[in-house]
Scaffold this motif. Structure first.
Motif, PDB file in Angstrom:
ATOM      1  N   SER A  13     -11.157   4.948  -8.206  1.00  0.00           N
ATOM      2  CA  SER A  13     -11.236   3.997  -8.051  1.00  0.00           C
ATOM      3  C   SER A  13     -11.322   3.132  -7.198  1.00  0.00           C
ATOM      4  O   SER A  13     -10.820   1.936  -6.873  1.00  0.00           O
ATOM      5  CB  SER A  13      -9.497   3.819  -9.339  1.00  0.00           C
ATOM      6  OG  SER A  13      -8.927   3.897  -8.873  1.00  0.00           O
ATOM      7  N   THR A  14      -9.899   3.666  -6.496  1.00  0.00           N
ATOM      8  CA  THR A  14      -9.882   2.406  -4.735  1.00  0.00           C
ATOM      9  C   THR A  14     -10.137   3.421  -3.438  1.00  0.00           C
ATOM     10  O   THR A  14     -10.680   2.125  -2.799  1.00  0.00           O
ATOM     11  CB  THR A  14      -8.442   2.314  -4.902  1.00  0.00           C
ATOM     12  OG1 THR A  14      -8.082   3.457  -4.864  1.00  0.00           O
ATOM     13  CG2 THR A  14      -7.912   1.846  -5.721  1.00  0.00           C
ATOM     14  N   ALA A  15     -10.954   3.928  -3.689  1.00  0.00           N
ATOM     15  CA  ALA A  15     -11.531   5.349  -2.580  1.00  0.00           C
ATOM     16  C   ALA A  15     -12.499   5.950  -2.277  1.00  0.00           C
ATOM     17  O   ALA A  15     -12.470   6.392  -3.248  1.00  0.00           O
ATOM     18  CB  ALA A  15     -10.403   5.536  -1.379  1.00  0.00           C
ATOM     19  N   SER A  16     -13.086   6.140  -1.538  1.00  0.00           N
ATOM     20  CA  SER A  16     -14.699   7.036  -1.421  1.00  0.00           C
ATOM     21  C   SER A  16     -14.100   7.655  -0.607  1.00  0.00           C
ATOM     22  O   SER A  16     -13.700   7.816   0.694  1.00  0.00           O
ATOM     23  CB  SER A  16     -16.007   6.074  -1.726  1.00  0.00           C
ATOM     24  OG  SER A  16     -16.017   5.631  -2.408  1.00  0.00           O
ATOM     25  N   LYS A  17     -14.579   9.252  -1.066  1.00  0.00           N
ATOM     26  CA  LYS A  17     -13.904  10.342  -0.189  1.00  0.00           C
ATOM     27  C   LYS A  17     -15.265  11.463   0.245  1.00  0.00           C
ATOM     28  O   LYS A  17     -15.663  11.719  -0.988  1.00  0.00           O
ATOM     29  CB  LYS A  17     -12.777  11.282  -0.696  1.00  0.00           C
ATOM     30  CG  LYS A  17     -11.374  10.679  -0.466  1.00  0.00           C
ATOM     31  CD  LYS A  17     -10.839   9.430  -1.537  1.00  0.00           C
ATOM     32  CE  LYS A  17     -11.248   9.926  -3.303  1.00  0.00           C
ATOM     33  NZ  LYS A  17      -9.948   8.632  -3.563  1.00  0.00           N
ATOM     34  N   CYS A  18     -15.547  11.993   1.030  1.00  0.00           N
ATOM     35  CA  CYS A  18     -16.857  13.069   0.983  1.00  0.00           C
ATOM     36  C   CYS A  18     -16.208  13.528   1.871  1.00  0.00           C
ATOM     37  O   CYS A  18     -15.635  13.761   2.858  1.00  0.00           O
ATOM     38  CB  CYS A  18     -18.114  11.906   1.692  1.00  0.00           C
ATOM     39  SG  CYS A  18     -18.895  13.080   1.784  1.00  0.00           S
ATOM     40  N   LEU A 136       2.393   1.266  -7.092  1.00  0.00           N
ATOM     41  CA  LEU A 136       2.893   0.916  -5.078  1.00  0.00           C
ATOM     42  C   LEU A 136       1.827   0.107  -4.417  1.00  0.00           C
ATOM     43  O   LEU A 136       2.676   0.008  -3.824  1.00  0.00           O
ATOM     44  CB  LEU A 136       2.336   2.774  -4.716  1.00  0.00           C
ATOM     45  CG  LEU A 136       3.581   3.914  -5.497  1.00  0.00           C
ATOM     46  CD1 LEU A 136       2.857   4.908  -5.115  1.00  0.00           C
ATOM     47  CD2 LEU A 136       4.676   3.115  -4.735  1.00  0.00           C
ATOM     48  N   ASP A 137       1.014   0.112  -4.956  1.00  0.00           N
ATOM     49  CA  ASP A 137      -0.416  -0.766  -4.213  1.00  0.00           C
ATOM     50  C   ASP A 137       0.297  -2.855  -4.408  1.00  0.00           C
ATOM     51  O   ASP A 137       0.555  -2.989  -2.909  1.00  0.00           O
ATOM     52  CB  ASP A 137      -1.382  -0.565  -4.243  1.00  0.00           C
ATOM     53  CG  ASP A 137      -2.579   0.346  -4.337  1.00  0.00           C
ATOM     54  OD1 ASP A 137      -1.355   0.963  -3.089  1.00  0.00           O
ATOM     55  OD2 ASP A 137      -3.644   0.284  -4.776  1.00  0.00           O
ATOM     56  N   VAL A 138       1.179  -2.479  -5.714  1.00  0.00           N
ATOM     57  CA  VAL A 138       0.766  -3.597  -6.026  1.00  0.00           C
ATOM     58  C   VAL A 138       2.271  -4.314  -5.530  1.00  0.00           C
ATOM     59  O   VAL A 138       3.238  -5.559  -5.168  1.00  0.00           O
ATOM     60  CB  VAL A 138       1.462  -4.312  -8.045  1.00  0.00           C
ATOM     61  CG1 VAL A 138       2.321  -5.301  -8.319  1.00  0.00           C
ATOM     62  CG2 VAL A 138      -0.364  -4.250  -8.211  1.00  0.00           C
ATOM     63  N   ALA A 243      -4.837  16.374   0.667  1.00  0.00           N
ATOM     64  CA  ALA A 243      -4.695  15.939  -0.347  1.00  0.00           C
ATOM     65  C   ALA A 243      -5.569  14.853  -0.771  1.00  0.00           C
ATOM     66  O   ALA A 243      -6.001  15.100  -2.020  1.00  0.00           O
ATOM     67  CB  ALA A 243      -3.002  15.105   0.123  1.00  0.00           C
ATOM     68  N   GLN A 244      -5.374  13.641   0.057  1.00  0.00           N
ATOM     69  CA  GLN A 244      -6.880  13.186  -0.922  1.00  0.00           C
ATOM     70  C   GLN A 244      -8.287  12.883  -1.104  1.00  0.00           C
ATOM     71  O   GLN A 244      -8.903  12.676  -1.481  1.00  0.00           O
ATOM     72  CB  GLN A 244      -6.754  11.303   0.028  1.00  0.00           C
ATOM     73  CG  GLN A 244      -7.256  10.184  -0.401  1.00  0.00           C
ATOM     74  CD  GLN A 244      -6.994   9.417   0.463  1.00  0.00           C
ATOM     75  OE1 GLN A 244      -6.515   8.420   1.429  1.00  0.00           O
ATOM     76  NE2 GLN A 244      -7.296   7.822  -0.956  1.00  0.00           N
ATOM     77  N   LEU A 245      -8.070  13.975   0.119  1.00  0.00           N
ATOM     78  CA  LEU A 245      -9.701  14.322  -0.074  1.00  0.00           C
ATOM     79  C   LEU A 245     -10.150  15.825  -0.584  1.00  0.00           C
ATOM     80  O   LEU A 245     -11.216  16.297  -1.627  1.00  0.00           O
ATOM     81  CB  LEU A 245     -10.742  15.275   1.332  1.00  0.00           C
ATOM     82  CG  LEU A 245     -10.498  13.435   2.559  1.00  0.00           C
ATOM     83  CD1 LEU A 245     -10.177  14.192   4.246  1.00  0.00           C
ATOM     84  CD2 LEU A 245     -12.643  13.288   2.317  1.00  0.00           C
TER      85      LEU A 245
HETATM   86  P1  ADP Z   1      -8.811   7.030  -6.504  1.00  0.00           P
HETATM   87  O1  ADP Z   1      -9.617   8.590  -6.380  1.00  0.00           O
HETATM   88  O2  ADP Z   1      -8.510   6.565  -7.590  1.00  0.00           O
HETATM   89  O3  ADP Z   1      -9.508   5.902  -5.487  1.00  0.00           O
HETATM   90  P2  ADP Z   1      -7.353   7.932  -4.390  1.00  0.00           P
HETATM   91  O4  ADP Z   1      -6.199   9.532  -4.885  1.00  0.00           O
HETATM   92  O5  ADP Z   1      -8.309   8.251  -3.603  1.00  0.00           O
HETATM   93  O6  ADP Z   1      -6.927   7.077  -5.937  1.00  0.00           O
HETATM   94  O7  ADP Z   1      -5.673   7.253  -3.857  1.00  0.00           O
HETATM   95  C1  ADP Z   1      -5.666   5.961  -3.876  1.00  0.00           C
HETATM   96  C2  ADP Z   1      -4.425   5.648  -3.893  1.00  0.00           C
HETATM   97  O8  ADP Z   1      -3.625   6.442  -2.337  1.00  0.00           O
HETATM   98  C3  ADP Z   1      -3.906   3.841  -2.979  1.00  0.00           C
HETATM   99  O9  ADP Z   1      -4.045   3.156  -4.193  1.00  0.00           O
HETATM  100  C4  ADP Z   1      -3.053   4.136  -2.172  1.00  0.00           C
HETATM  101  O10 ADP Z   1      -1.327   3.988  -3.179  1.00  0.00           O
HETATM  102  C5  ADP Z   1      -2.559   5.892  -1.975  1.00  0.00           C
HETATM  103  N1  ADP Z   1      -2.467   5.638  -0.179  1.00  0.00           N
HETATM  104  C6  ADP Z   1      -3.833   5.936   0.264  1.00  0.00           C
HETATM  105  N2  ADP Z   1      -3.895   6.161   1.560  1.00  0.00           N
HETATM  106  C7  ADP Z   1      -2.219   6.306   1.724  1.00  0.00           C
HETATM  107  C8  ADP Z   1      -1.822   6.736   2.529  1.00  0.00           C
HETATM  108  N3  ADP Z   1      -1.809   6.931   3.984  1.00  0.00           N
HETATM  109  N4  ADP Z   1      -0.019   6.399   2.277  1.00  0.00           N
HETATM  110  C9  ADP Z   1       0.532   6.531   1.096  1.00  0.00           C
HETATM  111  N5  ADP Z   1      -0.512   6.201   0.390  1.00  0.00           N
HETATM  112  C10 ADP Z   1      -1.796   6.627   0.690  1.00  0.00           C
END
Ligand code: ADP
Length: 268
Positions: A13-18, A136-138, A243-245
């Motif tokens: 919803s907020t980021a694209s990961k590859c 957290l963003d808000v 983690a995010q990837l």
């Molecule tokens: P989505 O798959 O829904 O796009 P993500 O798993 O990519 O979501 O996570 C996005 C969320 O991660 C953002 O809303 C933000 O709050 C948090 N985020 C992204 N990068 C960081 C970071 N470096 N430190 C802390 N929070 C982060």
């Protein structure tokens, strides 16, 4: 064995990961673009990950798409749910893991892994922004901080402020009025993290807490939330720098397995 590269794309919803993966194991390219479904983010994430792997940005690899926007990507050979991909990715990174907590931009998921490290049971909060990255963003915006600054602020807290509102909109007003009263910023941030952790912990407890626990998704990069969740659940939580990837990693692994299976069938 000939080298086999695959691509995993997580359109959130907020980021694209590859991720570009070699032989189903080795990460040779990756990219996170802070723009999700409905934007140029997915295409940019693919090009950037391919370039990071030393390939032309328009290289076509066996590709699996996952995430909220997975059905919107025309270049995918396979589509998988993010639940499956987070399970696959977490199992590959932490083979002992039994529970995965994924907090992304718009939802939170608690996932139980099967004996073979695949998706077992799960529970999800996708109805409400509270307890998600969006919350957290808000809050970060209301406090004029970047989300990347929240963890360090949290570490300075001595007396976390309880946030009583569960709704994001009301909680934002509550945070603004606390700040106007002169409440310490670090204590406010820690209170916000405790509120996210409490919501997420109740999801995990409803699923049934089974250690070892792994946290994935963008919010796992916020050590303040991870610490608060560890306190709520009473367990250590493992977090990978990927983690995010993690969802994209799981997708790239799945793309490899499916591609190899198809090739083997083709050879029959
Ligand atoms: P989505 O798959 O829904 O796009 P993500 O798993 O990519 O979501 O996570 C996005 C969320 O991660 C953002 O809303 C933000 O709050 C948090 N985020 C992204 N990068 C960081 C970071 N470096 N430190 C802390 N929070 C982060």
């Amino acid at each position: 064995m000939a080298e086999c590269l695959t691509l995993g794309l997580d359109i959130g919803s907020t980021a694209s990961k590859c991720i570009v993966l070699k032989n189903g194991k080795e990460i040779v390219g990756s990219a996170v673009i802070p723009a999700g479904v409905g934007t140029s983010g997915p295409a940019r994430a693919c090009s950037a990950a391919l370039e990071c792997a030393g390939l032309a940005p328009d290289t076509k690899l066996p590709t699996a798409a996952t995430g909220y926007g997975r059905h919107t990507f025309p270049g995918a050979d396979y589509t998988l749910s993010e639940l499956s991909c987070h399970a696959i990715g977490a199992h590959a990174l932490f083979p002992e893991a039994k529970t995965v907590i994924d907090i992304g931009g718009q939802d939170a998921k608690a996932i139980r892994l099967s004996e073979t490290g695949k998706l077992g049971d799960f529970l999800m909060n996708d109805k409400c922004a509270a307890g998600t990255g969006r919350f957290l963003d808000v809050m970060a915006r209301a406090l004029e901080l970047d989300v990347t600054e929240l963890a360090d602020k949290d570490a300075e807290a001595t007396n976390p402020v309880p946030i009583s509102s569960t709704c994001t909109v009301f909680a934002e007003s509550e945070v603004i009025s606390q700040q106007a009263k002169g409440v310490n910023l670090a204590d406010l941030v820690a209170g916000i993290h405790n509120s996210v952790a409490a919501r997420c912990a109740s999801l995990v407890k409803r699923l049934g807490l089974v250690a070892p626990v792994v946290m994935t998704g963008g919010v796992a990069q916020n050590a303040g939330v991870v610490r608060a969740l560890e306190r709520e659940l009473g367990v250590k939580i493992a977090v990978s720098p990927l983690a995010q990837l993690n969802g994209a990693y799981g997708a790239a692994i799945a793309a490899y397995e499916k591609h190899i299976k198809e090739q083997n069938h083709g050879a029959d």
